[in-house]
Write an enzyme that holds these catalytic residues in place. Structure first.
Site: not given
Ligand code: NAD
Ligand code: UD1
Length: 308
Positions: A12, A33, A139, A168, A207, A268
């Site tokens: 992206f 990849d 992460y 973000n 965010r 999450r």
């Protein structure tokens, strides 16, 4: 005019950066990849090397003749880091050390993607670069590791580095089909096709969304800063303005002229409650600020889905 290596150039952000570099008359070599990136994102004028950014021989070859490297290859999904800790570690930290190591021979400048995820939960505080990082996910921990190894690259090996802590990022080409993609692309596609939108938790998590063209402008300015002999450092890439996930879903539905159809799901694991950045340091060092207002960026993102 120069040759730049863009790792993750099929993805992206990397594909938008490659387009901008080509438009300036530079040559671009992409190393990817294709794990999440797509061949169709790459302008045919780019040279392409297919493979793993954690492969030292391949990265050395990819850097031959290059004036610098934009290192964007990574597994960008926080959720995938939770599921595949070791696999994402290789892509997110080992690959970054591999790039720094390969850049040693010619002390090539490296601009690399860090993340707002290194801050962890800051409560009501706005994220400033001098705050103590406290990531909550694999992460985020790996991105902090990238910053620590960048210090080694600079101080021990003389490699100029600039880490950009993206907040973000959103915009056209962010994959709308993968559940691991950014929330705006997922919501935009679901709203456009009349499907329900899944809100993780209560939806009041905040965010700071920054449009991809503004991120590209920061990446180019960061390379210019290193090429001019500027200090190696880390900078936020953000707007300084936040929106909740719930308000975002409503804003996208409004742009479509229909009510949002929401379902609430479990929160999450390790999800940051509030992520809001201070852009002042990037403005001071790079003389740049994000220009695109959220509404305008959302409209462009929705329009790209209609065309695609
Ligand atoms: P993306 O998934 O679209 O792009 C990442 C690219 O890297 C893909 O083309 C993928 O195929 C490639 N890749 C992954 N692992 C690789 C490996 N081992 N070797 C070679 N190529 C590999 O994601 P993006 O949103 O464009 O993210 C670009 C960078 O920005 C990443 O480092 C990400 O962590 C960082 N970042 C993104 C955001 C965001 O909101 N999108 C925010 C903060 C940081
Ligand atoms: C994102 C980036 C990450 C980056 C970080 C920096 C992606 C995939 N992740 O992580 O690379 O380092 O910003 O701030 O681009 N949500 C829902 N429903 C959904 C999808 C998401 O409610 O269907 C919620 C999530 O729980 C989260 C928010 O939306 O609270 C944003 O999620 P996501 O787009 O995955 O981004 P981050 O986890 O913030």
């Amino acid at each position: 005019m120069a040759l730049y290596l863009v790792t993750g150039g099929a993805g992206f952000i990397g594909s938008h950066l490659s387009d901008a570099l080509l438009a300036e008359g530079h040559e671009v070599r992409v190393l990817d990849d294709f794990s999440t990136g797509k061949p169709g994102n790459i302008d045919p004028r780019c040279a392409v090397l297919r493979g793993d950014a954690a492969d030292p021989a391949l990265v050395r070859r990819a850097l031959e003749g290059a004036a610098g490297c934009f290192h964007l290859a990574a597994i960008a999904s926080v959720a995938r880091g939770n599921e595949d800790w070791l696999g994402t570690h290789r892509a997110n930290l080992t690959a970054t050390i591999t790039v720094f190591d390969a850049a040693r021979a010619h002390r090539l400048p490296v601009v690399y993607a860090s993340s707002a995820a290194i801050y962890g939960n800051l409560g009501e505080q706005v994220a400033r670069e001098d705050l103590l990082p406290a990531p909550l996910t694999a992460y985020g921990a790996d991105k902090l590791g990238c910053e620590l190894h960048a210090r080694v690259a600079t101080h021990v090996h003389g490699v100029p580095t600039l880490g950009l802590r993206f907040f973000n990022v959103y915009g056209p080409r962010q994959d709308p089909h993968s559940p691991y993609s950014g929330v705006i692309s997922i919501f935009a596609r679901r709203v456009a096709s009349g499907e329900t939108v899944a809100i993780h938790g209560d939806g009041n998590q905040l965010r700071d969304f920054v449009y991809v063209a503004d991120v590209v402008a920061h990446l180019r300015a960061a390379m210019g800063h290193l090429e001019a002999g500027g200090e190696s450092t880390v900078l936020n890439v953000c707007t300084g303005m936040g929106i909740s996930v719930l308000d975002l879903a409503h804003a996208l539905a409004d742009l479509h002229g229909r009510p949002a159809r929401l379902v609430h799901e479990a929160p999450r694991q390790g999800d940051i409650r509030r992520s809001l950045g201070d852009p002042a340091r990037a403005r001071g060092v790079l003389n740049i600020t994000a220009q695109t207002r959220l509404r305008e960026g959302l409209e462009r993102t929705l329009a790209s889905l209609v065309v695609a």
